[in-house]
Motif scaffolding. Structure first.
Motif, PDB file in Angstrom:
ATOM      1  N   LEU A 141      31.099  42.761  49.456  1.00 39.41           N
ATOM      2  CA  LEU A 141      32.128  41.724  49.499  1.00 39.41           C
ATOM      3  C   LEU A 141      33.457  42.332  49.917  1.00 39.41           C
ATOM      4  O   LEU A 141      33.760  43.472  49.568  1.00 39.41           O
ATOM      5  CB  LEU A 141      32.304  41.112  48.107  1.00 39.41           C
ATOM      6  N   GLN A 142      34.246  41.513  50.671  1.00 40.26           N
ATOM      7  CA  GLN A 142      35.606  41.927  51.018  1.00 40.26           C
ATOM      8  C   GLN A 142      36.529  41.385  49.932  1.00 40.26           C
ATOM      9  O   GLN A 142      36.540  40.185  49.689  1.00 40.26           O
ATOM     10  CB  GLN A 142      36.014  41.295  52.357  1.00 40.26           C
ATOM     11  N   VAL A 143      37.241  42.255  49.271  1.00 41.75           N
ATOM     12  CA  VAL A 143      38.102  41.789  48.182  1.00 41.75           C
ATOM     13  C   VAL A 143      39.457  42.485  48.214  1.00 41.75           C
ATOM     14  O   VAL A 143      39.604  43.557  48.798  1.00 41.75           O
ATOM     15  CB  VAL A 143      37.463  42.049  46.791  1.00 41.75           C
ATOM     16  N   ASN A 144      40.422  41.842  47.576  1.00 47.45           N
ATOM     17  CA  ASN A 144      41.735  42.475  47.436  1.00 47.45           C
ATOM     18  C   ASN A 144      41.749  43.361  46.207  1.00 47.45           C
ATOM     19  O   ASN A 144      42.391  44.387  46.168  1.00 47.45           O
ATOM     20  CB  ASN A 144      42.824  41.420  47.288  1.00 47.45           C
ATOM     21  N   LEU A 145      41.074  42.897  45.169  1.00 50.70           N
ATOM     22  CA  LEU A 145      41.078  43.610  43.887  1.00 50.70           C
ATOM     23  C   LEU A 145      39.654  43.953  43.478  1.00 50.70           C
ATOM     24  O   LEU A 145      38.722  43.203  43.786  1.00 50.70           O
ATOM     25  CB  LEU A 145      41.708  42.728  42.802  1.00 50.70           C
ATOM     26  N   LEU A 146      39.534  45.058  42.770  1.00 49.27           N
ATOM     27  CA  LEU A 146      38.199  45.509  42.370  1.00 49.27           C
ATOM     28  C   LEU A 146      37.506  44.463  41.501  1.00 49.27           C
ATOM     29  O   LEU A 146      36.341  44.129  41.698  1.00 49.27           O
ATOM     30  CB  LEU A 146      38.329  46.828  41.612  1.00 49.27           C
ATOM     31  N   LYS A 147      38.238  43.914  40.519  1.00 47.62           N
ATOM     32  CA  LYS A 147      37.641  42.956  39.572  1.00 47.62           C
ATOM     33  C   LYS A 147      37.313  41.627  40.250  1.00 47.62           C
ATOM     34  O   LYS A 147      36.480  40.874  39.770  1.00 47.62           O
ATOM     35  CB  LYS A 147      38.575  42.738  38.381  1.00 47.62           C
ATOM     36  N   GLN A 148      38.006  41.361  41.342  1.00 46.97           N
ATOM     37  CA  GLN A 148      37.692  40.147  42.088  1.00 46.97           C
ATOM     38  C   GLN A 148      36.257  40.229  42.598  1.00 46.97           C
ATOM     39  O   GLN A 148      35.520  39.257  42.595  1.00 46.97           O
ATOM     40  CB  GLN A 148      38.673  40.031  43.259  1.00 46.97           C
ATOM     41  N   GLY A 149      35.883  41.455  42.976  1.00 47.42           N
ATOM     42  CA  GLY A 149      34.512  41.680  43.436  1.00 47.42           C
ATOM     43  C   GLY A 149      33.514  41.386  42.349  1.00 47.42           C
ATOM     44  O   GLY A 149      32.519  40.697  42.553  1.00 47.42           O
ATOM     45  N   ALA A 150      33.827  41.878  41.145  1.00 44.99           N
ATOM     46  CA  ALA A 150      32.923  41.670  40.019  1.00 44.99           C
ATOM     47  C   ALA A 150      32.704  40.184  39.774  1.00 44.99           C
ATOM     48  O   ALA A 150      31.606  39.741  39.453  1.00 44.99           O
ATOM     49  CB  ALA A 150      33.494  42.327  38.776  1.00 44.99           C
ATOM     50  N   LYS A 151      33.763  39.409  39.950  1.00 45.71           N
ATOM     51  CA  LYS A 151      33.648  37.958  39.726  1.00 45.71           C
ATOM     52  C   LYS A 151      32.877  37.297  40.874  1.00 45.71           C
ATOM     53  O   LYS A 151      31.958  36.516  40.651  1.00 45.71           O
ATOM     54  CB  LYS A 151      35.059  37.370  39.626  1.00 45.71           C
ATOM     55  N   ASP A 152      33.257  37.675  42.098  1.00 48.44           N
ATOM     56  CA  ASP A 152      32.652  36.991  43.248  1.00 48.44           C
ATOM     57  C   ASP A 152      31.170  37.301  43.405  1.00 48.44           C
ATOM     58  O   ASP A 152      30.410  36.486  43.910  1.00 48.44           O
ATOM     59  CB  ASP A 152      33.405  37.368  44.532  1.00 48.44           C
ATOM     60  N   PHE A 153      30.749  38.468  42.955  1.00 49.86           N
ATOM     61  CA  PHE A 153      29.321  38.784  43.032  1.00 49.86           C
ATOM     62  C   PHE A 153      28.503  37.785  42.207  1.00 49.86           C
ATOM     63  O   PHE A 153      27.409  37.400  42.584  1.00 49.86           O
ATOM     64  CB  PHE A 153      29.054  40.195  42.500  1.00 49.86           C
ATOM     65  N   ASN A 154      29.069  37.384  41.074  1.00 48.34           N
ATOM     66  CA  ASN A 154      28.347  36.441  40.207  1.00 48.34           C
ATOM     67  C   ASN A 154      28.120  35.108  40.889  1.00 48.34           C
ATOM     68  O   ASN A 154      27.190  34.390  40.557  1.00 48.34           O
ATOM     69  CB  ASN A 154      29.115  36.230  38.899  1.00 48.34           C
ATOM     70  N   LEU A 155      28.994  34.762  41.802  1.00 50.12           N
ATOM     71  CA  LEU A 155      28.868  33.472  42.466  1.00 50.12           C
ATOM     72  C   LEU A 155      27.781  33.479  43.535  1.00 50.12           C
ATOM     73  O   LEU A 155      27.359  32.431  44.012  1.00 50.12           O
ATOM     74  CB  LEU A 155      30.209  33.076  43.091  1.00 50.12           C
TER      75      LEU A 155
END
Lengths: 487, 361
Positions: free
Chosen positions: B70-84
């Motif tokens: 995933l392309q993300v601005n923040l590391l934790k954003q990745g953690a959230k977006d993976f769940n989706l």
């Protein structure tokens, strides 16, 4: 002879003088009651009244009937040369004597009554203990005969200071209870409390000493036994020697030891036979096993439900794979398996020995393996249930083994709701509860709480006998030292 | 006091004590069959100044693995977006490795490290690894061929960590944090090179604060392991001298003069002769000569390595900590690095060779 027993009974009954009619009336509709009329050579008419099922008929003929018929004495009391022969005055005394296996002897003309003990020696032989079996050490165990049990203890403690006080409890069972203690050693407070406890018992029927303990205990709702039950005379003798007291109950092989602490229940007679290092190691293993048996399954539920972070990565692989196709949550999976285990345990106790093998096959293979293959339980849980079950049997006291099953279920529920913190809270609850318990008003967690550091030599470890020169301080014995030089 | 009251007071007190440890009484639902524990993150530079983070899911079940990116601005954003985009909730509670691309490391990794540090679910026993090359390609290939390829990487790092065996320098999050935020100290992290077929150890990445400035390879890396870390080397190969030393342990003594203008490094090196392909015979005289040669060689290489560090204004050897004395005035970071850059370095090696199994004639 009946002095102690009268304390409990006399207050409630009227003092009717004994008479043949009165006795006959009491024996109405008792087909095993026997009233024989005999006449001696000198012409004295004698009535022999007894209950056939309770007396030794052979000895009756040899020791009473024959001498009586062939004797030329002028009185019955001279004819019967029995060392134990007591006069009976009241009807209640007569009834009690009959029911205790005595022969009532009545000289009809002058209406004199005697009671001669002639109990039938109906008892099994001295066998080895099945509940507390050991490899080394004394093999004998108590039987249902209280006199025999007292003999086994007296042989180990042949001292005049070993006192035995008798009580009768149970309005129907008329059970004899004997309180044993060493005078000048056992704390008199314990003796007073125990006597009060026994005298306050008001119940009709007793089949086992556990009922006596239940009526004497303060914490009746606790799962932890506050009296130690044992059928081993060596354990009782040792308990007496350190300042505890023993309560023997007739018709049960299990004696009660009091006051006890939780830690006493983890001790085995073999602890004092093994080398101290080995015995200490085994004792530690017992504590660890007890802890494992109550915590292992709840921990499995807590980790698989909430705290996967705490599972080692390699184990997580195995667990996830094992649980991936199960229909139940870890709580229900564990709950069902534990219930099944309890069913198997109960069944194994009730089933005849020969059917035991079948039960092993059904329990081990069918329920264990098949439940995994059928997808009801994970392999890991089956292993843990097995470990927990075996670990629970390491505790020498069977009542405590039973108690930990219930604790396990409580912790299991807490673990399923709150995870590891639930288990911690549960353990805190158990610790607080244990702290509140007493045995003969003595703290149940001694010597841990209150703290008696000197007694720790024989609590979590079993220290060398050479260093254990003092009796446990928490038992407040009147004689502190076990060595003669110091006393 | 009544028994019930006493019990309640004790239980209440102990539970209060338990809760003061900040244990939460409302645990998160982490039913293991419903979650996907993430073992690693791979962080590389994405498009438009973004980060691209990747992980393999499901990491442990016998299902076909997928590599998510995933392309993300923040590391934790990745953690959230993976769940989706995945049917199991991804959890970082078992995060064991973070692979950071060399290009990202050259820009600075403090923000990544900080976001991991503030996450209570992430353990600090988390290996940080710098990767060069096509790590995604390597993972995709491995996932086809092997089960749990990432798990084997974790075991490899753990193996070298447990034994202090200086073939690699595994560094976990806690150690990195300690080095990053301790005065006069700069961190280091192992570097691996990945391509479609291999994932091989390259050396040790030296940082200036949180920014990668140099990767030490081969001989420099071995010298660094011996002088800069507590590790021992199973083999110290010196091809130039045709010799390999085995089980090399060192005891290093750093000494600064009072004006901090000169650094004395005394290295006591213990090992045994593992391999010798030279032409001289193995008699006492030649062995003594060889020892002197090895000592001279190591002194030269160590001095060179130190000079490199001075040039890069970095101090992974934590030499600055030797300036701290009781009651003495501590130097600021700036003052120390200024002195460090201009410091004369004197290196002395003392080699002790273990006895040979049999004497060669």
């Amino acid at each position: 002879m009946f002095g102690k027993k009268r304390q409990a009974v006399d207050n409630r009954t009227t003092q009717t003088p004994v008479s043949l009619d009165g006795v006959k009336k009491s024996l109405t509709n008792m087909n095993d009651a026997q009233i024989d009329e005999h006449e001696t050579i000198s012409g004295i008419k004698v009535n022999l009244i007894y209950i056939k099922s309770l007396v030794d008929n052979e000895r009756l003929n040899e020791a009473i009937v024959k001498p009586l018929i062939h004797d030329r004495s002028i009185s019955v009391s001279e004819a019967i040369i029995s060392s134990i022969k007591e006069k009976v005055y009241t009807l209640d005394e007569a009834k009690e004597a009959l029911l205790n296996g005595h022969i009532l002897l009545n000289e009809a003309v002058i209406n004199e009554w005697w009671a001669i003990p002639l109990q039938s020696p109906l008892s099994r032989s001295i066998e080895s203990s099945e509940t507390e079996s050991i490899l080394y050490g004394a093999k004998d165990s108590f039987s249902e005969q209280i006199d025999q049990n007292i003999t086994l203890i007296r042989r180990r403690l042949p001292i005049m200071e070993l006192k035995s006080e008798s009580f009768t409890i149970g309005s129907l069972s008329k059970t004899t209870v004997v309180l044993l203690y060493i005078e000048g050693l056992t704390n008199p407070d314990f003796i007073t409390i125990a006597k009060e406890g026994i005298n306050n018992i008001d119940y009709d029927f007793f089949t086992d000493s556990s009922q006596v303990s239940a009526l004497m205990e303060k914490g009746n709702n606790s799962v932890f036994p506050q009296f130690q039950q044992t059928d081993r005379p060596d354990v009782c003798a040792r308990a007496l020697g350190i300042g505890q007291l023993i309560i023997l109950v007739n018709n049960t092989p299990f004696a009660l030891i009091a006051p006890v602490t939780l830690f006493d229940l983890f001790q085995s007679p073999e602890d004092y036979i093994n080398r101290w290092v080995v015995a200490s190691f085994l004792r530690v293993i017992r504590y660890v096993s007890f802890f494992l048996s109550i915590v292992l399954i709840p921990l499995y539920v807590a980790l698989t439900t909430f705290h996967f972070q705490m599972i080692p990565l390699q184990m997580l692989f195995v667990l996830t794979e094992s649980r991936s196709k199960l229909p139940f949550t870890p709580f229900w999976e564990a709950f069902i398996m534990l219930i099944i285990l309890e069913i198997i345990k109960e069944a194994s106790l009730r089933m005849p020995t020969k059917a035991g093998q079948t039960l092993g096959v059904i329990g081990g293979i069918v329920i264990g393996q098949a439940s995994v293959e059928a997808g009801f339980a994970s392999k890991v849980l089956i292993v843990l249930v097995g470990i927990a079950a075996i670990a629970s049997f390491l505790v020498p006291n069977y009542l405590l083994t039973k108690a930990n099953t219930l604790i396990q279920f409580i912790l299991l529920f807490l673990a399923s709701q709150l995870g590891v913190i639930g288990i911690a809270m549960g353990l805190i609850g158990i610790l607080s509860h244990l702290n509140s318990l007493t045995s003969l008003k003595q703290p149940y967690l001694a010597p841990l709480a209150p703290l008696y550091m000197k007694d720790w030599k024989d609590v979590f470890i079993r220290g060398p006998i050479k260093t254990a020169k003092e009796r446990p301080e928490y038992l407040k014995p009147l004689k502190k030292w076990r060595t003669s030089r110091r006393n | 006091m009544r028994k019930g009251v006493r019990t309640s007071i004790l239980a209440f007190t102990l539970i209060c004590l338990l809760l003061t440890t900040s244990c939460g009484v409302r645990p998160e639902n982490n039913l293991i069959e419903e979650i996907a524990p993430v073992i690693f993150w791979y962080v590389k530079k994405g498009e438009n100044k973004n980060l691209k983070i990747s992980t393999a899911v499901p990491p442990i079940l016998k299902e076909k693995k997928q590599l998510f990116s995933l392309q993300v601005n923040l590391l934790k954003q990745g953690a959230k977006d993976f769940n989706l985009i995945y049917y199991r909730e991804m959890k970082v509670g078992q995060l064991r490795m973070i692979f950071i691309d060399e290009q990202v490391a050259k820009k600075g990794i403090a923000k990544i490290v900080d976001s991991l540090l503030i996450d209570p679910d992430t353990s600090q026993r988390l290996f940080i690894v710098i990767v060069t090359g096509d790590f995604e390609g390597y993972l995709k290939k491995q996932m086809k061929d092997k089960e749990n390829a990432e798990y084997y990487l974790y075991r490899m790092l753990k193996h070298y960590e447990d034994q202090n065996q200086g073939e690699l320098t595994p560094i976990n999050l806690h150690e990195y944090k300690k080095m990053l935020y301790t005065p006069y100290t700069d961190p280091y992290i192992p570097v691996f090179k990945a391509d479609q077929q291999n994932f091989s150890y390259e050396g040790t990445a030296i940082f200036k604060k949180d920014t990668l400035v140099k990767t030490l390879t081969k001989m420099d890396d071995q010298v660094f392991q011996l002088v800069g870390t507590d590790n021992y080397l199973k083999y110290l190969a010196i091809p130039k001298l045709s010799v390999v030393l085995g089980r090399v342990h060192t005891a290093v003594d750093f000494n600064l003069n009072s004006s901090y203008s000169k650094l004395f490094i005394k290295v006591k090196m213990m090992g045994r002769l593992e391999d010798y392909q030279g032409e001289n015979g193995m008699n006492d005289k030649n062995i003594e000569k060889m020892k002197s040669t090895i000592e001279a060689f190591m002194e030269e290489r160590t001095k060179k390595l130190m000079k490199k560090m001075q040039h890069m204004h970095t101090d992974p050897f934590q030499i600055g900590t030797h300036t701290i004395t009781p009651f003495g005035k501590t130097l600021t970071d700036k003052e120390w690095y200024k002195k460090w850059e201009n410091m004369d370095i004197d290196v002395k090696y003392e080699l002790q060779l273990g006895p040979l199994p049999r004497e060669s004639k």
